[in-house]
Design a protein around this motif. Structure first.
Motif, PDB file in Angstrom:
ATOM      1  N   GLY A 178      38.819  30.299 -17.315  1.00  0.00           N
ATOM      2  CA  GLY A 178      38.132  29.605 -18.402  1.00  0.00           C
ATOM      3  C   GLY A 178      39.000  28.525 -19.006  1.00  0.00           C
ATOM      4  O   GLY A 178      40.235  28.593 -18.962  1.00  0.00           O
ATOM      5  N   ARG A 179      38.384  27.538 -19.589  1.00  0.00           N
ATOM      6  CA  ARG A 179      39.107  26.372 -20.091  1.00  0.00           C
ATOM      7  C   ARG A 179      39.110  26.291 -21.617  1.00  0.00           C
ATOM      8  O   ARG A 179      38.135  26.655 -22.277  1.00  0.00           O
ATOM      9  CB  ARG A 179      38.489  25.090 -19.538  1.00  0.00           C
ATOM     10  N   LEU A 180      40.221  25.793 -22.141  1.00  0.00           N
ATOM     11  CA  LEU A 180      40.394  25.526 -23.569  1.00  0.00           C
ATOM     12  C   LEU A 180      40.659  24.041 -23.706  1.00  0.00           C
ATOM     13  O   LEU A 180      41.639  23.520 -23.175  1.00  0.00           O
ATOM     14  CB  LEU A 180      41.576  26.345 -24.095  1.00  0.00           C
ATOM     15  N   SER A 181      39.781  23.331 -24.407  1.00  0.00           N
ATOM     16  CA  SER A 181      39.871  21.874 -24.559  1.00  0.00           C
ATOM     17  C   SER A 181      39.926  21.558 -26.049  1.00  0.00           C
ATOM     18  O   SER A 181      38.958  21.774 -26.777  1.00  0.00           O
ATOM     19  CB  SER A 181      38.634  21.215 -23.913  1.00  0.00           C
ATOM     20  N   VAL A 182      41.080  21.059 -26.525  1.00  0.00           N
ATOM     21  CA  VAL A 182      41.303  20.901 -27.962  1.00  0.00           C
ATOM     22  C   VAL A 182      41.782  19.489 -28.298  1.00  0.00           C
ATOM     23  O   VAL A 182      42.752  18.997 -27.717  1.00  0.00           O
ATOM     24  CB  VAL A 182      42.333  21.926 -28.479  1.00  0.00           C
ATOM     25  N   ILE A 183      41.105  18.866 -29.266  1.00  0.00           N
ATOM     26  CA  ILE A 183      41.475  17.542 -29.753  1.00  0.00           C
ATOM     27  C   ILE A 183      42.141  17.695 -31.115  1.00  0.00           C
ATOM     28  O   ILE A 183      41.564  18.293 -32.032  1.00  0.00           O
ATOM     29  CB  ILE A 183      40.246  16.621 -29.885  1.00  0.00           C
ATOM     30  N   THR A 184      43.354  17.161 -31.260  1.00  0.00           N
ATOM     31  CA  THR A 184      44.084  17.232 -32.526  1.00  0.00           C
ATOM     32  C   THR A 184      44.310  15.829 -33.076  1.00  0.00           C
ATOM     33  O   THR A 184      44.186  14.831 -32.358  1.00  0.00           O
ATOM     34  CB  THR A 184      45.449  17.926 -32.350  1.00  0.00           C
ATOM     35  N   TYR A 185      44.673  15.785 -34.382  1.00  0.00           N
ATOM     36  CA  TYR A 185      44.828  14.482 -35.038  1.00  0.00           C
ATOM     37  C   TYR A 185      46.133  14.337 -35.821  1.00  0.00           C
ATOM     38  O   TYR A 185      46.459  13.244 -36.261  1.00  0.00           O
ATOM     39  CB  TYR A 185      43.647  14.221 -35.983  1.00  0.00           C
TER      40      TYR A 185
ATOM     41  N   LEU B  81      48.796  24.947 -18.659  1.00  0.00           N
ATOM     42  CA  LEU B  81      48.469  23.575 -19.052  1.00  0.00           C
ATOM     43  C   LEU B  81      48.051  22.779 -17.830  1.00  0.00           C
ATOM     44  O   LEU B  81      48.742  22.797 -16.807  1.00  0.00           O
ATOM     45  CB  LEU B  81      49.669  22.910 -19.720  1.00  0.00           C
ATOM     46  N   LEU B  82      46.928  22.079 -17.911  1.00  0.00           N
ATOM     47  CA  LEU B  82      46.465  21.302 -16.767  1.00  0.00           C
ATOM     48  C   LEU B  82      47.207  19.984 -16.650  1.00  0.00           C
ATOM     49  O   LEU B  82      47.182  19.339 -15.611  1.00  0.00           O
ATOM     50  CB  LEU B  82      44.960  21.069 -16.875  1.00  0.00           C
ATOM     51  N   SER B  83      47.878  19.588 -17.746  1.00  0.00           N
ATOM     52  CA  SER B  83      48.719  18.391 -17.724  1.00  0.00           C
ATOM     53  C   SER B  83      49.721  18.490 -18.856  1.00  0.00           C
ATOM     54  O   SER B  83      49.361  18.870 -19.967  1.00  0.00           O
ATOM     55  CB  SER B  83      47.874  17.120 -17.891  1.00  0.00           C
ATOM     56  N   ASN B  84      50.976  18.193 -18.571  1.00  0.00           N
ATOM     57  CA  ASN B  84      51.989  18.202 -19.629  1.00  0.00           C
ATOM     58  C   ASN B  84      51.862  16.981 -20.527  1.00  0.00           C
ATOM     59  O   ASN B  84      52.397  16.956 -21.633  1.00  0.00           O
ATOM     60  CB  ASN B  84      53.396  18.239 -19.024  1.00  0.00           C
ATOM     61  N   LYS B  85      51.133  15.994 -20.051  1.00  0.00           N
ATOM     62  CA  LYS B  85      50.938  14.763 -20.809  1.00  0.00           C
ATOM     63  C   LYS B  85      49.601  14.826 -21.551  1.00  0.00           C
ATOM     64  O   LYS B  85      48.569  15.168 -20.968  1.00  0.00           O
ATOM     65  CB  LYS B  85      50.949  13.559 -19.866  1.00  0.00           C
ATOM     66  N   VAL B  86      49.624  14.517 -22.849  1.00  0.00           N
ATOM     67  CA  VAL B  86      48.377  14.552 -23.610  1.00  0.00           C
ATOM     68  C   VAL B  86      47.467  13.405 -23.196  1.00  0.00           C
ATOM     69  O   VAL B  86      47.930  12.357 -22.731  1.00  0.00           O
ATOM     70  CB  VAL B  86      48.637  14.486 -25.135  1.00  0.00           C
ATOM     71  N   ILE B  87      46.182  13.626 -23.364  1.00  0.00           N
ATOM     72  CA  ILE B  87      45.180  12.593 -23.083  1.00  0.00           C
ATOM     73  C   ILE B  87      44.850  11.897 -24.399  1.00  0.00           C
ATOM     74  O   ILE B  87      44.579  12.555 -25.408  1.00  0.00           O
ATOM     75  CB  ILE B  87      43.918  13.225 -22.481  1.00  0.00           C
ATOM     76  N   THR B  88      44.895  10.583 -24.395  1.00  0.00           N
ATOM     77  CA  THR B  88      44.598   9.805 -25.601  1.00  0.00           C
ATOM     78  C   THR B  88      43.424   8.861 -25.330  1.00  0.00           C
ATOM     79  O   THR B  88      43.134   8.527 -24.175  1.00  0.00           O
ATOM     80  CB  THR B  88      45.820   8.995 -26.051  1.00  0.00           C
TER      81      THR B  88
ATOM     82  N   ILE C 238      44.365  20.284 -22.621  1.00  0.00           N
ATOM     83  CA  ILE C 238      43.464  21.169 -21.878  1.00  0.00           C
ATOM     84  C   ILE C 238      44.286  22.214 -21.150  1.00  0.00           C
ATOM     85  O   ILE C 238      45.302  21.897 -20.518  1.00  0.00           O
ATOM     86  CB  ILE C 238      42.617  20.371 -20.859  1.00  0.00           C
ATOM     87  N   ALA C 239      43.864  23.465 -21.260  1.00  0.00           N
ATOM     88  CA  ALA C 239      44.562  24.567 -20.590  1.00  0.00           C
ATOM     89  C   ALA C 239      43.552  25.503 -19.942  1.00  0.00           C
ATOM     90  O   ALA C 239      42.392  25.556 -20.330  1.00  0.00           O
ATOM     91  CB  ALA C 239      45.439  25.337 -21.574  1.00  0.00           C
ATOM     92  N   GLU C 240      44.016  26.237 -18.956  1.00  0.00           N
ATOM     93  CA  GLU C 240      43.181  27.185 -18.221  1.00  0.00           C
ATOM     94  C   GLU C 240      43.743  28.591 -18.395  1.00  0.00           C
ATOM     95  O   GLU C 240      44.953  28.810 -18.321  1.00  0.00           O
ATOM     96  CB  GLU C 240      43.152  26.802 -16.745  1.00  0.00           C
ATOM     97  N   LYS C 241      42.857  29.559 -18.642  1.00  0.00           N
ATOM     98  CA  LYS C 241      43.282  30.952 -18.773  1.00  0.00           C
ATOM     99  C   LYS C 241      43.716  31.483 -17.400  1.00  0.00           C
ATOM    100  O   LYS C 241      43.020  31.286 -16.414  1.00  0.00           O
ATOM    101  CB  LYS C 241      42.112  31.780 -19.328  1.00  0.00           C
TER     102      LYS C 241
END
Length: 304
Positions: free
Chosen positions: A232-239, A274-281, A300-303
């Protein structure tokens, strides 16, 4: 103030965040920050007839945007109670969770709620304006030391102690009830060239305290860790850096502190990959189109 789903909130990193969920047509998904429904609509667009989406929001204004779809359930609650509500709906596991942690543009544009210093309004700042302490109550009842801690930790304001002292002095004459009261109490403490930025940090700190945002975020992420299916995926946008640090730590180490845990054999135990160590902007085009997106970071991370 009239608002529709279209003006309530422009979804940030819409395609990137939903793509990150890797949606299965018959899966069960959660959007813990419904708002205007932009992200939820896109999730539903990718679900088949047997899929289902649960969307959380504690703000009664968001209820005006509830979607008419048999595959959709609106949960009138703070997302910190994620586990409790999934248990209530007899949902043991989910296939993905999305969180857009930013404050809705609707809140900043609502002249009555006190989220923005652009308007002279009562200092409320509650996401759920049906319960809890208001920002005015925090300012008028907290000790000087407690206020200083809030401004330093949540607002990262270097002169937090001076700000707290000025507020305590001002409230000794009359209660601080409105945004203009707060501005007048602190106006001499900010350098002119940084006044707007520093005032924004002050308001951010108050909002975080009023809504217990960091505690709620930790509880929600712990809940997600427990109920996400393997894969399952966790997709989180922070500010801002405070919430981004918590999200990054949970995704890398499984806990908000970033403490690496090892098993008996010395192997690192982490519930996510983590699906990428680099954040998506956001792209330059999106930032130009939606100024609110300029500070956004998607992880974005995967369980596992």
């Amino acid at each position: 103030m009239m608002n529709t789903a279209e003006t309530y909130h422009v979804p940030v990193l819409l395609q990137e965040s939903i793509d990150g969920l890797n949606i299965k047509p018959d899966g069960i998904y959660v959007d813990v920050t419904f708002g205007g429904g932009g992200h939820s609509k896109e999730i539903l667009n990718r679900l088949g007839k047997n899929g289902h989406l649960y969307s959380f929001d504690q703000d009664e204004d968001a209820e005006k945007n509830i979607l008419d779809d048999d595959r959709f359930t609106f949960v009138r609650s703070n997302f910190r109670y994620l586990r409790n509500w999934m248990r209530y709906y007899h949902v043991a596991h989910i296939d993905g969770l999305l969180a857009d942690l930013g404050v809705s543009s609707h809140h900043f544009d609502d002249e009555t709620r006190g989220f923005s210093f652009r308007f002279d309004a009562t200092l409320d700042m509650r996401m759920n304006n049906r319960s809890g302490m208001t920002a005015a109550e925090v300012l008028n009842t907290y000790s000087e030391e407690a206020l200083a801690d809030i401004f330093y930790i949540y607002g990262e304001l270097k002169n937090a102690r001076k700000i707290a002292a000025a507020i305590v002095k001002a409230r000794s004459n009359k209660n601080i009830e409105t945004t203009s009261d707060l501005m007048q109490a602190t106006e001499k403490l900010f350098q002119r060239e940084r006044e707007k930025k520093e005032t924004a940090k002050l308001f951010q700190a108050l909002r975080i305290e009023v809504n217990r945002e960091m505690d709620a975020l930790k509880e929600m992420l712990n809940g997600a860790k427990e109920i996400l299916n393997e894969g399952g995926r966790l997709s989180v946008i922070t500010y801002h850096s405070l919430e981004d640090r918590i999200v990054k730590n949970v995704m890398r180490a499984g806990n908000p502190e970033g403490r690496m845990v090892q098993d008996f054999f010395g192997r690192t135990e982490a519930p996510f990959r983590l699906l990428s160590n680099k954040v998506i902007t956001p792209s330059d085009e999106e930032q130009e189109r939606n100024p609110r997106s300029r500070s956004a970071k998607l992880r974005i991370a995967e369980k596992v």
